[in-house]
Structure formats: C-alpha cells, structure tokens
Design a protein around this motif. Structure first.
Motif, PDB file in Angstrom:
ATOM      1  N   PRO A  88      81.207   2.255  81.044  1.00  0.00           N
ATOM      2  CA  PRO A  88      80.352   1.772  82.132  1.00  0.00           C
ATOM      3  C   PRO A  88      79.214   0.934  81.571  1.00  0.00           C
ATOM      4  CG  PRO A  88      79.929   4.095  81.672  1.00  0.00           C
ATOM      5  CD  PRO A  88      81.128   3.709  80.867  1.00  0.00           C
ATOM      6  N   ALA A  89      78.960  -0.199  82.225  1.00  0.00           N
ATOM      7  CA  ALA A  89      77.874  -1.057  81.780  1.00  0.00           C
ATOM      8  C   ALA A  89      76.538  -0.438  82.158  1.00  0.00           C
ATOM      9  CB  ALA A  89      78.006  -2.443  82.412  1.00  0.00           C
ATOM     10  N   ALA A  90      75.515  -0.811  81.419  1.00  0.00           N
ATOM     11  CA  ALA A  90      74.167  -0.380  81.773  1.00  0.00           C
ATOM     12  C   ALA A  90      73.841  -0.843  83.187  1.00  0.00           C
ATOM     13  CB  ALA A  90      73.158  -0.952  80.781  1.00  0.00           C
ATOM     14  N   LYS A  91      72.955  -0.112  83.851  1.00  0.00           N
ATOM     15  CA  LYS A  91      72.624  -0.408  85.248  1.00  0.00           C
ATOM     16  C   LYS A  91      72.214  -1.857  85.445  1.00  0.00           C
ATOM     17  CE  LYS A  91      69.665   1.177  89.049  1.00  0.00           C
ATOM     18  NZ  LYS A  91      68.607   2.153  89.443  1.00  0.00           N
ATOM     19  N   ASP A  92      71.447  -2.382  84.495  1.00  0.00           N
ATOM     20  CA  ASP A  92      70.964  -3.758  84.616  1.00  0.00           C
ATOM     21  C   ASP A  92      71.733  -4.697  83.687  1.00  0.00           C
ATOM     22  OD1 ASP A  92      68.998  -3.036  86.484  1.00  0.00           O
ATOM     23  OD2 ASP A  92      67.681  -2.354  84.872  1.00  0.00           O
ATOM     24  N   GLY A  93      72.998  -4.369  83.440  1.00  0.00           N
ATOM     25  CA  GLY A  93      73.805  -5.189  82.555  1.00  0.00           C
ATOM     26  C   GLY A  93      73.882  -6.636  83.011  1.00  0.00           C
ATOM     27  N   LEU A  94      74.048  -7.535  82.048  1.00  0.00           N
ATOM     28  CA  LEU A  94      74.022  -8.963  82.319  1.00  0.00           C
ATOM     29  C   LEU A  94      75.438  -9.495  82.502  1.00  0.00           C
ATOM     30  CD1 LEU A  94      71.400  -9.884  79.574  1.00  0.00           C
ATOM     31  CD2 LEU A  94      70.986  -9.475  81.997  1.00  0.00           C
ATOM     32  N   GLY A  95      75.845  -9.755  83.730  1.00  0.00           N
ATOM     33  CA  GLY A  95      77.127 -10.384  83.984  1.00  0.00           C
ATOM     34  C   GLY A  95      78.293  -9.582  83.460  1.00  0.00           C
ATOM     35  N   GLU A 133      82.048 -21.269  88.154  1.00  0.00           N
ATOM     36  CA  GLU A 133      81.496 -21.833  86.928  1.00  0.00           C
ATOM     37  C   GLU A 133      81.354 -20.751  85.856  1.00  0.00           C
ATOM     38  OE1 GLU A 133      80.947 -25.013  86.377  1.00  0.00           O
ATOM     39  OE2 GLU A 133      81.408 -25.641  88.440  1.00  0.00           O
ATOM     40  N   PRO A 134      82.282 -20.691  84.902  1.00  0.00           N
ATOM     41  CA  PRO A 134      82.076 -19.764  83.788  1.00  0.00           C
ATOM     42  C   PRO A 134      80.808 -20.140  83.029  1.00  0.00           C
ATOM     43  CG  PRO A 134      83.897 -21.274  83.334  1.00  0.00           C
ATOM     44  CD  PRO A 134      83.510 -21.493  84.754  1.00  0.00           C
ATOM     45  N   VAL A 135      80.142 -19.129  82.498  1.00  0.00           N
ATOM     46  CA  VAL A 135      78.894 -19.369  81.774  1.00  0.00           C
ATOM     47  C   VAL A 135      79.169 -19.976  80.408  1.00  0.00           C
ATOM     48  CG1 VAL A 135      76.867 -18.247  80.750  1.00  0.00           C
ATOM     49  CG2 VAL A 135      77.736 -17.486  82.974  1.00  0.00           C
ATOM     50  N   HIS A 136      80.205 -19.494  79.724  1.00  0.00           N
ATOM     51  CA  HIS A 136      80.452 -19.889  78.335  1.00  0.00           C
ATOM     52  C   HIS A 136      81.874 -19.460  77.970  1.00  0.00           C
ATOM     53  CE1 HIS A 136      78.088 -21.053  74.616  1.00  0.00           C
ATOM     54  NE2 HIS A 136      79.251 -20.707  74.071  1.00  0.00           N
ATOM     55  N   ARG A 167      73.622 -11.801  71.454  1.00  0.00           N
ATOM     56  CA  ARG A 167      72.545 -12.792  71.561  1.00  0.00           C
ATOM     57  C   ARG A 167      72.801 -13.751  72.721  1.00  0.00           C
ATOM     58  NH1 ARG A 167      68.877 -13.627  67.585  1.00  0.00           N
ATOM     59  NH2 ARG A 167      68.923 -12.149  65.850  1.00  0.00           N
ATOM     60  N   HIS A 168      74.043 -14.148  72.901  1.00  0.00           N
ATOM     61  CA  HIS A 168      74.367 -15.001  74.048  1.00  0.00           C
ATOM     62  C   HIS A 168      74.122 -14.263  75.356  1.00  0.00           C
ATOM     63  CE1 HIS A 168      76.650 -17.159  77.079  1.00  0.00           C
ATOM     64  NE2 HIS A 168      77.403 -16.081  77.229  1.00  0.00           N
ATOM     65  N   LEU A 169      74.609 -13.065  75.453  1.00  0.00           N
ATOM     66  CA  LEU A 169      74.548 -12.313  76.710  1.00  0.00           C
ATOM     67  C   LEU A 169      73.122 -11.948  77.101  1.00  0.00           C
ATOM     68  CD1 LEU A 169      77.643 -10.090  75.969  1.00  0.00           C
ATOM     69  CD2 LEU A 169      77.492 -11.718  77.858  1.00  0.00           C
ATOM     70  N   THR A 170      72.247 -11.789  76.121  1.00  0.00           N
ATOM     71  CA  THR A 170      70.862 -11.435  76.411  1.00  0.00           C
ATOM     72  C   THR A 170      69.946 -12.647  76.435  1.00  0.00           C
ATOM     73  OG1 THR A 170      70.460 -10.972  74.064  1.00  0.00           O
ATOM     74  CG2 THR A 170      71.116  -9.114  75.455  1.00  0.00           C
ATOM     75  N   GLY A 171      70.542 -13.832  76.276  1.00  0.00           N
ATOM     76  CA  GLY A 171      69.737 -15.051  76.346  1.00  0.00           C
ATOM     77  C   GLY A 171      68.946 -15.345  75.103  1.00  0.00           C
TER      78      GLY A 171
END
Length: 262
Positions: free
Chosen positions: A16-23, A116-119, A246-250
C-alpha cells in the motif's frame, strides 16, 4: 469497458502506498519476466508512490493464457485494461528491456487518447527505432535457455528445472518473437520526457543505441549509466531506486536534451 477483473489480472500492487503518495509508477517487465520482478522496488518506494507492476499473460498465475507475440498487440491490451487507472492519477512509466518498448507504446496510446504521462524511464534497451534482428525466437528450447543463461537474469536453478521450463517456454518464445519483430518509425515521438538507464557493460544496449531514445521525445531527454550488464538494475537496485525516488518526489533536475547519434 474495462472491468475490475481485467485490472486485477494486469496490475499488481504489492505494497500500500503512503497516504500522501505521489502519483503512481507503472512498471513493465523484461522478456520472460513477471510482475514480481518489481516487488523489491515496490517495497522501497511505497513511502512515496504506488508502484503498479504489470503482469503479462503467459506467466505465473496467468500461465494458462496465451502470451502475445507482438509488442503493439500487447500494448493495446495493457492500455485497454489499465486505462481507468492510468487516467486517475499522474503516471510515471518504467520499463526494462522489452518492457521499455511496451512502456513506450503504452505512452503513445496514452498521449493519443489525451492522457499525459509524466515521464518515461527506459531501461536496458536502445531507442525503439533500433531494430532487434535476432533469431532467438527461432531457436529450439535449449537455444532460448542458453540466451537466458548468457544474460544472467534468471536463477540458474530455475533454468535447470524441466517442469518450470515447460511452463514458461511458450511465453518466452512469444516474448522473444515480439522483441525481435518489433519495428518503430524513427519519427515516432512522445511529448513527455524520457530518461534512458542502462548498464555500462550491457551487450544488448550499447550506449550509442541508448542515446537514440532522444529522437523519440519532444520533451527533455537524459541518460544515466550504471555499472553492470543487462540486469544491472538488480545489482544497482539502491542507485536505480534513488533515481526514481528523486523524480517522484520532485528532487530530480529536469532532464536536458542531449545530442543523439545520427
């Protein structure tokens, strides 16, 4: 219309992803590979994103299904099954080897459909317009096993297990047929950025061919080399995971367009 059953067949989420997971990070396995290849990556990134591993037909719990022997057909099936998921949250795509071109083709379908895929992270494969003219798919079973032994990506004990080989050989042959017959136009491009990852000693993805991914995006393009061969991402798991985190967290710098071979 996609059903919940279709989604559960194709998409595996192990943690399970974290509650505030990014995408979400959608991962596509190599030839002969399965969704479980990405189990460690899923565990490592669960704190920042939902990792979705694609399960192709013809392996593990889908071993009684026929594996597609055409990359375009496989991409169509993946996109049809996962479209609601892909449309719901920002999507980063990651593919290794055969999975790189499957991910590329899924990204093309997304963009054609207004998503639109991000990357796109393409690992262990030269640019999609580089043809693979091998004949592994025409070999007998022993010849395919020899190819896998040379890549050192499959447990040697499994390759010596006749029951295992009997179960996976149809999917292996279909995958190699798909890889070796895939053709992509040199002008097929994505709008999203592409980062190409590869092992610096990978005979299947020489650096000059990896650079050709840059021809296939109008967004940013970058490459990243790691020590190792075709399955460098197993030995270099921590470093690869860090690039993705690093990509996922900006925290990653935007990829700069690099020159490609003519």
């Amino acid at each position: 219309m996609t059903t919940a059953t279709e989604d559960s067949l194709w998409a595996r989420t192990y943690h399970p992803a974290a509650k505030d997971g990014l995408g979400q990070l959608v991962c596509f396995p190599h030839a002969g590979g399965s969704a479980s290849f990405f189990y460690p990556l899923s565990a490592d990134l669960a704190a920042v994103t939902e990792v979705v591993a694609v399960q192709y037909p013809g392996r593990q719990d889908r071993h009684d299904e026929t594996a597609p022997s055409d990359i375009g057909v496989l991409a169509d099936l993946v996109y049809r099954a996962l479209r609601p998921r892909l449309a719901a949250r920002p999507v980063t795509l990651f593919g290794h080897s055969m999975g790189s071109v499957v991910a590329f083709e899924v990204a093309r379908r997304m963009e054609a459909d207004g998503l639109e895929p991000v990357h796109l992270f393409a690992s262990g494969r030269g640019g999609p317009s580089v043809p693979r003219t091998g004949t592994v798919h025409l070999r007998d079973d022993a010849g395919i096993v020899a190819e896998l032994q040379g890549l050192a990506g499959t447990d040697a004990a499994l390759l010596a297990d006749e029951d295992f080989l009997r179960m996976v050989m149809p999917a292996l042959r279909a995958d190699y047929t798909a890889v070796e017959t895939y053709r992509c136009a040199a002008d097929a491009t994505l709008r999203c950025p592409i980062t190409a990852l590869n092992g610096d000693a990978d005979p299947k993805a020489p650096h000059e061919e990896v650079l050709l991914w840059g021809r296939h995006t109008t967004g940013g393009f970058a490459t990243r080399d790691f020590p190792g061969g075709h399955f460098y991402l197993v030995e270099q798991a921590a470093a690869v995971t860090d690039v993705l985190r690093r990509h996922l967290t900006g925290r990653a710098t935007s990829p700069a367009v690099q020159s490609t071979a003519p």
